[in-house]
Motif scaffolding. Structure first.
Motif, PDB file in Angstrom:
ATOM      1  N   HIS A   5      -2.626   7.876   2.514  1.00  0.00           N
ATOM      2  CA  HIS A   5      -1.543   8.320   1.619  1.00  0.00           C
ATOM      3  C   HIS A   5      -0.199   7.748   2.081  1.00  0.00           C
ATOM      4  CE1 HIS A   5       0.749  10.794  -1.112  1.00  0.00           C
ATOM      5  NE2 HIS A   5       1.479  11.208  -0.083  1.00  0.00           N
ATOM      6  N   LYS A  26       0.004   4.186   1.134  1.00  0.00           N
ATOM      7  CA  LYS A  26       0.149   4.048  -0.317  1.00  0.00           C
ATOM      8  C   LYS A  26       1.580   4.341  -0.741  1.00  0.00           C
ATOM      9  CE  LYS A  26      -2.202   5.418  -4.524  1.00  0.00           C
ATOM     10  NZ  LYS A  26      -3.275   6.239  -5.093  1.00  0.00           N
ATOM     11  N   HIS A  46       3.826   1.499  -0.242  1.00  0.00           N
ATOM     12  CA  HIS A  46       3.405   0.335  -1.030  1.00  0.00           C
ATOM     13  C   HIS A  46       2.747  -0.749  -0.180  1.00  0.00           C
ATOM     14  CE1 HIS A  46       5.474   2.090  -4.427  1.00  0.00           C
ATOM     15  NE2 HIS A  46       6.534   2.244  -3.668  1.00  0.00           N
ATOM     16  N   PHE A  94      -0.366  -1.344   0.028  1.00  0.00           N
ATOM     17  CA  PHE A  94      -1.533  -1.898  -0.649  1.00  0.00           C
ATOM     18  C   PHE A  94      -1.176  -2.767  -1.850  1.00  0.00           C
ATOM     19  CE2 PHE A  94      -3.416   2.329   0.810  1.00  0.00           C
ATOM     20  CZ  PHE A  94      -3.874   1.789   1.994  1.00  0.00           C
ATOM     21  N   ASP A  95       0.098  -2.866  -2.177  1.00  0.00           N
ATOM     22  CA  ASP A  95       0.494  -3.604  -3.374  1.00  0.00           C
ATOM     23  C   ASP A  95       0.081  -5.070  -3.332  1.00  0.00           C
ATOM     24  OD1 ASP A  95       1.546  -1.290  -4.342  1.00  0.00           O
ATOM     25  OD2 ASP A  95       3.648  -1.843  -4.026  1.00  0.00           O
ATOM     26  N   LYS A 153      -9.394   0.118   1.969  1.00  0.00           N
ATOM     27  CA  LYS A 153      -8.178  -0.682   1.977  1.00  0.00           C
ATOM     28  C   LYS A 153      -7.316  -0.375   3.192  1.00  0.00           C
ATOM     29  CE  LYS A 153      -7.060   0.567  -2.227  1.00  0.00           C
ATOM     30  NZ  LYS A 153      -6.332   0.721  -3.499  1.00  0.00           N
ATOM     31  N   THR A 154      -7.366   0.859   3.661  1.00  0.00           N
ATOM     32  CA  THR A 154      -6.570   1.241   4.827  1.00  0.00           C
ATOM     33  C   THR A 154      -6.978   0.414   6.041  1.00  0.00           C
ATOM     34  OG1 THR A 154      -6.404   3.478   3.940  1.00  0.00           O
ATOM     35  CG2 THR A 154      -5.900   3.198   6.264  1.00  0.00           C
TER      36      THR A 154
END
Length: 147
Positions: free
Chosen positions: A65, A68, A71, A73-74, A140-141
């Protein structure tokens, strides 16, 4: 936070999840009193399992979180969540192969019956650990922090 701090947090989450999975190895030692009530070891094992599982998922969720919100992961093109992805990197490939193999072994052992308790317990432990590693390593983390 810096990437080395993110690594420490994701390792803490993995340690909690593996600690939770380790309880499967102690299931044969949990027995009952003469009146059918579970002994204290059973309650302690249950508490350790749930605390480890909830703590590991909470730590991992908090980290994901936070990334995220910032940003992180953008720039990553992958829109899938880690539990759905397979073979994303070398660590994930190993975890996915072990997870799939141990799942098959667990199914076979369930069909055979309860004559092989230690094999069943060990296979359950391996499946739990590899399943946790599957969704951490494919996520993704993890990919943001380690790649």
């Amino acid at each position: 936070m810096r990437k080395h701090q993110y690594k420490a947090v994701i390792y803490a989450a993995l340690i909690c999840l593996i600690l939770s999975s380790t309880i499967a190895l102690f299931v044969p030692f949990i027995d009952f009193n003469e009146d059918g009530a579970m002994r204290t070891a059973g309650y302690v094992a249950g508490i350790i399992f749930w605390v480890g599982l909830i703590a590991g998922l909470a730590i991992y969720g908090w980290l994901a979180h936070g990334l995220k919100v910032h940003h992180a992961f953008d720039s990553m093109g992958n829109k899938h969540i880690g539990m759905i992805c397979f073979f994303s990197n070398t660590e994930a490939k190993i975890a996915d192969i072990i997870c799939g193999t141990s799942l098959i072994v667990n199914i076979i052992l369930l069909c055979i019956g309860g004559a092989y308790v230690w094999i069943e317990v060990t296979a359950a432990f391996i499946f739990l650990v590899s399943f946790h590693c599957h969704y951490v390593f494919n996520g993704k983390t993890y990919q943001y922090i380690f790649k």
